[in-house]
Scaffold this active site. Structure first.
Site, PDB file in Angstrom:
ATOM      1  N   GLY A   1      -5.967   1.209  -4.360  1.00  0.00           N
ATOM      2  CA  GLY A   1      -6.681   2.459  -4.087  1.00  0.00           C
ATOM      3  C   GLY A   1      -5.869   3.720  -4.321  1.00  0.00           C
TER       4      GLY A   1
ATOM      5  N   TYR B   1     -12.951   4.642  13.935  1.00  0.00           N
ATOM      6  CA  TYR B   1     -12.339   5.085  12.664  1.00  0.00           C
ATOM      7  C   TYR B   1     -12.287   6.614  12.649  1.00  0.00           C
ATOM      8  CZ  TYR B   1     -11.386   5.986   7.766  1.00  0.00           C
ATOM      9  OH  TYR B   1     -10.823   6.461   6.596  1.00  0.00           O
TER      10      TYR B   1
ATOM     11  N   ASP C   1       4.856  -3.876   7.303  1.00  0.00           N
ATOM     12  CA  ASP C   1       3.606  -3.470   7.942  1.00  0.00           C
ATOM     13  C   ASP C   1       3.881  -2.183   8.725  1.00  0.00           C
ATOM     14  OD1 ASP C   1       1.427  -3.246   9.754  1.00  0.00           O
ATOM     15  OD2 ASP C   1       1.082  -5.407   9.629  1.00  0.00           O
TER      16      ASP C   1
ATOM     17  N   GLY D   1     -13.715  12.475   0.847  1.00  0.00           N
ATOM     18  CA  GLY D   1     -14.992  11.822   1.133  1.00  0.00           C
ATOM     19  C   GLY D   1     -15.000  10.478   0.438  1.00  0.00           C
TER      20      GLY D   1
ATOM     21  N   GLU E   1     -10.612  -0.277  -2.399  1.00  0.00           N
ATOM     22  CA  GLU E   1     -10.833  -1.509  -1.612  1.00  0.00           C
ATOM     23  C   GLU E   1     -11.297  -1.176  -0.188  1.00  0.00           C
ATOM     24  OE1 GLU E   1      -7.392  -4.097  -1.706  1.00  0.00           O
ATOM     25  OE2 GLU E   1      -7.414  -4.189  -3.883  1.00  0.00           O
TER      26      GLU E   1
HETATM   27  P1  NDP Z   1      -7.461   0.642   0.024  1.00  0.00           P
HETATM   28  O1  NDP Z   1      -7.935  -0.445   0.953  1.00  0.00           O
HETATM   29  O2  NDP Z   1      -7.725   0.485  -1.421  1.00  0.00           O
HETATM   30  O3  NDP Z   1      -5.894   0.861   0.240  1.00  0.00           O
HETATM   31  C1  NDP Z   1      -5.324   0.859   1.521  1.00  0.00           C
HETATM   32  C2  NDP Z   1      -3.824   0.698   1.384  1.00  0.00           C
HETATM   33  O4  NDP Z   1      -3.249   0.747   2.699  1.00  0.00           O
HETATM   34  C3  NDP Z   1      -3.424  -0.616   0.762  1.00  0.00           C
HETATM   35  O5  NDP Z   1      -2.391  -0.384  -0.170  1.00  0.00           O
HETATM   36  C4  NDP Z   1      -2.897  -1.436   1.939  1.00  0.00           C
HETATM   37  O6  NDP Z   1      -1.838  -2.259   1.481  1.00  0.00           O
HETATM   38  C5  NDP Z   1      -2.340  -0.332   2.845  1.00  0.00           C
HETATM   39  N1  NDP Z   1      -2.292  -0.775   4.238  1.00  0.00           N
HETATM   40  C6  NDP Z   1      -3.326  -1.067   5.055  1.00  0.00           C
HETATM   41  N2  NDP Z   1      -2.882  -1.494   6.228  1.00  0.00           N
HETATM   42  C7  NDP Z   1      -1.519  -1.464   6.165  1.00  0.00           C
HETATM   43  C8  NDP Z   1      -0.483  -1.796   7.077  1.00  0.00           C
HETATM   44  N3  NDP Z   1      -0.739  -2.238   8.310  1.00  0.00           N
HETATM   45  N4  NDP Z   1       0.811  -1.666   6.664  1.00  0.00           N
HETATM   46  C9  NDP Z   1       1.085  -1.232   5.421  1.00  0.00           C
HETATM   47  N5  NDP Z   1       0.147  -0.878   4.520  1.00  0.00           N
HETATM   48  C10 NDP Z   1      -1.134  -1.011   4.900  1.00  0.00           C
HETATM   49  O7  NDP Z   1      -8.129   1.960   0.588  1.00  0.00           O
HETATM   50  P2  NDP Z   1      -7.976   3.498   0.154  1.00  0.00           P
HETATM   51  O8  NDP Z   1      -7.042   3.662  -0.951  1.00  0.00           O
HETATM   52  O9  NDP Z   1      -9.345   4.033   0.010  1.00  0.00           O
HETATM   53  O10 NDP Z   1      -7.365   4.082   1.502  1.00  0.00           O
HETATM   54  C11 NDP Z   1      -6.178   4.829   1.554  1.00  0.00           C
HETATM   55  C12 NDP Z   1      -6.302   5.857   2.670  1.00  0.00           C
HETATM   56  O11 NDP Z   1      -7.370   6.731   2.381  1.00  0.00           O
HETATM   57  C13 NDP Z   1      -6.604   5.278   4.050  1.00  0.00           C
HETATM   58  O12 NDP Z   1      -5.851   5.991   5.000  1.00  0.00           O
HETATM   59  C14 NDP Z   1      -8.098   5.562   4.231  1.00  0.00           C
HETATM   60  O13 NDP Z   1      -8.450   5.678   5.582  1.00  0.00           O
HETATM   61  C15 NDP Z   1      -8.218   6.883   3.509  1.00  0.00           C
HETATM   62  N6  NDP Z   1      -9.529   7.291   3.029  1.00  0.00           N
HETATM   63  C16 NDP Z   1     -10.272   6.512   2.182  1.00  0.00           C
HETATM   64  C17 NDP Z   1     -11.490   6.979   1.707  1.00  0.00           C
HETATM   65  C18 NDP Z   1     -12.351   6.187   0.798  1.00  0.00           C
HETATM   66  O14 NDP Z   1     -13.564   6.475   0.712  1.00  0.00           O
HETATM   67  N7  NDP Z   1     -11.833   5.220   0.062  1.00  0.00           N
HETATM   68  C19 NDP Z   1     -11.977   8.314   2.066  1.00  0.00           C
HETATM   69  C20 NDP Z   1     -11.132   9.024   2.976  1.00  0.00           C
HETATM   70  C21 NDP Z   1      -9.961   8.537   3.411  1.00  0.00           C
HETATM   71  P3  NDP Z   1      -1.577  -3.767   1.942  1.00  0.00           P
HETATM   72  O15 NDP Z   1      -2.912  -4.386   2.202  1.00  0.00           O
HETATM   73  O16 NDP Z   1      -0.827  -4.354   0.805  1.00  0.00           O
HETATM   74  O17 NDP Z   1      -0.747  -3.616   3.152  1.00  0.00           O
HETATM   75  C1  8X3 Z   2     -13.505   7.116   4.431  1.00  0.00           C
HETATM   76  C2  8X3 Z   2     -14.706   7.924   4.204  1.00  0.00           C
HETATM   77  O1  8X3 Z   2     -17.026   8.467   5.079  1.00  0.00           O
HETATM   78  O2  8X3 Z   2     -16.463   6.128   4.802  1.00  0.00           O
HETATM   79  O3  8X3 Z   2     -12.595   7.766   5.251  1.00  0.00           O
HETATM   80  O4  8X3 Z   2     -15.519   7.390   6.589  1.00  0.00           O
HETATM   81  S1  8X3 Z   2     -15.978   7.436   5.234  1.00  0.00           S
END
Ligand code: NDP
Ligand code: 8X3
Length: 252
Positions: A13, A153, A60, A184, A189
């Protein structure tokens, strides 16, 4: 000039796209995540393609001792971290509060809030020492507005919003920039994790409109690091054009 960028959650992501964007600009990277094979694969690819140095650290962010060890045992040449991107995070489950799964709540709070705090606690002193640095926290529209069944969340991302403001106040006298980037809907993933591998439910989130892709957010994260030393973006909300608020989408 080339910088050292530490990105948490670089295995997929936003984190992966942010790593790639900074690599394209010739910066050295410290990449973290739990899935070691993905970390090693990305590190090797970026090293080869962009001729940069990449250090991958598998841990982690919920494990305070692991975070402390990872940062305290950084080789000297990796200690000058210019930018920390606190990106690792997740949503788990979507239930009304009275049916919430406690373990889901713990995972979100421990990762999104405590993990971000641990990383900041151990990296920021290195920046304070150098009187220089930039911390970028990935928040969310869910940290600006609460939506049905978003309860915990949203709470975790509201916490990121507040902690970002607090960090900025505490670090301003040390010449450290603190930025929140709050996206947004983006097709990563994220929804697959939220719905525990239910791909049909995850895909349905992005039906009928064009969500952002990880590269859209990565471009903005890169952008906020390109401003002059005396200018900082405090808070930036980035949405798909078809999303007007946490719950208002123009779908066809
Ligand atoms: P993904 O699931 O694609 O990526 C999440 C990443 O976080 C992965 O690389 C995962 O790596 C890592 N991660 C999760 N838990 C842990 C942990 N305990 N320790 C270390 N690494 C961790 O999601 P996104 O890229 O979308 O999410 C990234 C950020 O963006 C998050 O904070 C999410 O809340 C935020 N966000 C996402 C949005 C969306 O619509 N996609 C919108 C707004 C915010 P691994 O599993 O290898 O540990
Ligand atoms: C991720 C965006 O709208 O699914 O932070 O919460 S939403």
């Amino acid at each position: 000039m080339k910088k050292t960028i530490l990105i948490t959650g670089a295995t997929s992501g936003f984190g992966k796209a942010i790593a790639t964007r900074f690599a394209m600009d010739g910066n050295d990277l410290i990449l973290t995540g739990r899935r070691e094979a993905l970390l090693l694969e990305l590190s090797a690819e970026l090293r080869k393609k962009y001729k940069i140095e990449v250090l991958s650290l598998c841990f982690d962010v919920r494990d305070m001792e692991a975070v402390e060890l990872a940062i305290s045992s950084l080789p000297e040449e990796w200690k000058e971290i210019d930018v920390l991107v606190n990106n690792a995070g997740l949503a788990v489950g979507m239930n009304p509060i009275h049916e919430g799964i406690i373990d889901d709540w713990e995972r979100m709070i421990d990762t999104n809030v405590k993990g971000l705090l641990y990383m900041t606690r151990f990296v920021s002193p290195l920046m304070v020492e150098r009187k220089k640095g930039h911390i970028i926290n990935i928040g969310s529209v869910a940290g600006k507005e609460v939506y049905p069944m978003g309860n915990v969340y949203c709470g975790s991302k509201f916490a990121v919003d507040a902690i970002t403001k607090g960090m900025r106040i505490d670090l301003v006298s040390h010449n450290i920039k603190v930025t929140q980037v709050a996206p947004g809907a983006a097709d990563t993933e994220f929804s697959l994790v939220r719905f525990k591998g239910d791909k049909k439910r995850a895909d349905a989130v992005y039906k009928g409109f064009q969500p952002m892709v990880a590269e859209d957010v990565a471009e903005v994260v890169f952008y906020v690091t390109t401003l002059p030393d005396h200018v900082n973006i405090n808070d930036l909300v980035i949405m798909p054009t078809a999303q007007a608020s946490a719950v208002n989408f123009f779908k066809v």
